[in-house]
Design an enzyme around this catalytic site. Structure first.
Site, PDB file in Angstrom:
ATOM      1  N   CYS A 273      19.265  35.253  15.658  1.00 53.97           N
ATOM      2  CA  CYS A 273      18.378  34.110  15.870  1.00 53.97           C
ATOM      3  C   CYS A 273      16.962  34.537  15.480  1.00 53.97           C
ATOM      4  CB  CYS A 273      18.425  33.722  17.345  1.00 53.97           C
ATOM      5  SG  CYS A 273      17.415  32.300  17.738  1.00 53.97           S
ATOM      6  N   HIS A 274      16.439  33.952  14.425  1.00 53.52           N
ATOM      7  CA  HIS A 274      15.091  34.385  14.028  1.00 53.52           C
ATOM      8  C   HIS A 274      14.219  33.276  13.442  1.00 53.52           C
ATOM      9  CE1 HIS A 274      17.228  34.444  10.186  1.00 53.52           C
ATOM     10  NE2 HIS A 274      16.065  34.382   9.589  1.00 53.52           N
ATOM     11  N   ARG A 275      14.759  32.058  13.299  1.00 53.18           N
ATOM     12  CA  ARG A 275      13.951  31.015  12.651  1.00 53.18           C
ATOM     13  C   ARG A 275      12.810  30.568  13.553  1.00 53.18           C
ATOM     14  NH1 ARG A 275      15.108  30.836   8.288  1.00 53.18           N
ATOM     15  NH2 ARG A 275      17.205  31.259   7.606  1.00 53.18           N
TER      16      ARG A 275
END
Ligand code: UDP
Length: 358
Positions: A206-208
């Site tokens: 999860c990085h957006r």
């Protein structure tokens, strides 16, 4: 001579698949903009996947979108004037992609865009404008999936557009055996624990900015992970290290195994052996599809319509109960469904580039 410009993790992986073929058939100059620069976001991919060392590394990272793109634009223009490539090849949708396409087209150098026609339908997604502008600047457009060809058609961009398949799928097929054969001790979480046995964990990335800019959203996602019946492996993108550390200090999640970013071989092994995958990554949701593992994508737009069948990939908002409900939905696996091609997209791309340049 083709100049390939890469800058971010998923582009290294695609370049690993395509450079191998392209270099045999035609010379290539590889340029790394420096957008991803941490050893485990860059170096590890070049080593593990035996990608040729970049001929040039511009060392440009950080700053706002505009600052980064502008600095790349200036540096790439100089390099292109110097090297005079016959064609510039770019991948996907990052600031490196747009900067290279824009620099080249203004110098009259044709651009080839791999992953052409991908659209998520909203400019709220910061990469969407990069996709659109790059496709419009390109002279050759390589679509990975039929839906991308449809989008190109809507924008009147079918000239020199080809449905070739997905280089990410080529890479997955090529490296899968190697990945599955690797010893498990190569991955330890932040506390030094090895990863659980195949089938006994979940994999999350999860990085957006859509999910991580607001700590409450990330917390909701992590709360869903806390409720699962097996540990969750979560390699944290450098961009989010501090946010995650802050949340961890406050909430002390116990079911989540936070780790440094892993190399590609470990990542596709984790995808392939996970019970289920939760992600906001364009690459990871496709890899889950390739591996036949169910995925929940924490975004409010579809990136890869071909994966959204039979509950194989479902969208969810960053809300605990919604994520858990999607994970509980039964999935159907149709083994004949292969929308990402046959693993030979790189050969096709090289052939079309040759035809175009000859
Ligand atoms: N990946 C990796 N290490 C990690 C997390 C992801 O090698 O710790 C791989 C993943 O398997 C996929 C690619 O990186 O091949 C996706 O990159 P990312 O999520 O950064 O970008 P996106 O695909 O969303 O553009």
């Amino acid at each position: 001579m083709v100049m390939t410009v890469v800058g971010a993790r998923p582009q290294f992986i695609k370049a690993a698949a395509l450079s191998r073929v392209l270099r045999q058939e035609r010379g290539e100059v590889l340029v790394h903009t420096g957008q991803h620069h941490d050893a485990n976001m860059s170096e590890v991919f070049f080593e593990e996947l035996a990608i040729p060392r970049p001929d040039h590394n511009l060392g440009i990272a950080g700053g706002s979108h505009a600052q980064m793109t502008a600095r790349m634009l200036v540096a790439l223009e100089e390099l292109m004037q110097d090297i005079k490539p016959a064609l510039v090849l770019v991948y996907g949708d990052t600031n490196s992609t747009l900067a290279a396409a824009l620099a080249a087209v203004k110098l009259g150098i044709p651009v080839a865009h791999v992953e052409a026609g991908n659209r998520v339908g909203t400019l709220q997604n910061p990469e969407e404008v990069n996709r659109i502008l790059t496709d419009h600047a390109a002279s050759l457009r390589f679509a990975c999936v039929p839906s991308a060809m449809e989008e190109l058609k809507k924008e009147n961009l079918l000239r020199n557009a080809y449905l070739v398949g997905d280089p990410m799928y080529d890479a997955f097929l090529y490296y899968r055996e190697l990945a599955l054969g690797r010893p498990v001790r190569d991955l330890l979480d932040f506390e030094g624990r090895p990863i659980p046995l195949p089938g006994q964990f979940y994999y999350m990335t999860c990085h957006r900015q859509e999910n991580t800019d607001d700590p409450d959203k990330l917390h909701q996602i992590l709360l869903a992970m806390e409720a699962l019946d097996a540990p969750v492996i979560y390699p944290v993108h450098p961009r989010n290290r501090q946010d995650v550390a802050r949340l961890m200090a406050r909430h002390g999640y116990r079911n989540i195994r936070f780790a440094q970013p892993v190399g590609y071989l470990t990542s596709i092994r984790l995808v392939s052996q996970a019970q289920q995958v939760v992600t906001d990554s364009g690459g990871v949701q496709r890899e889950a599809f390739f591996a036949g593992v169910q995925c929940v994508t924490i975004l409010d737009f579809v990136c890869w319509p071909e994966t959204m069948v039979d509950n194989r990939n479902q969208l969810s908002p960053p809300e605990r109960d919604s994520i858990l409900a999607r994970l509980a939905a039964p999935m159907r696996l149709d083994p004949d469904l292969k929308p990402f091609g046959d693993g030979r997209s790189c050969e096709r791309i090289t052939r079309h580039i040759n035809q175009f340049l000859n």
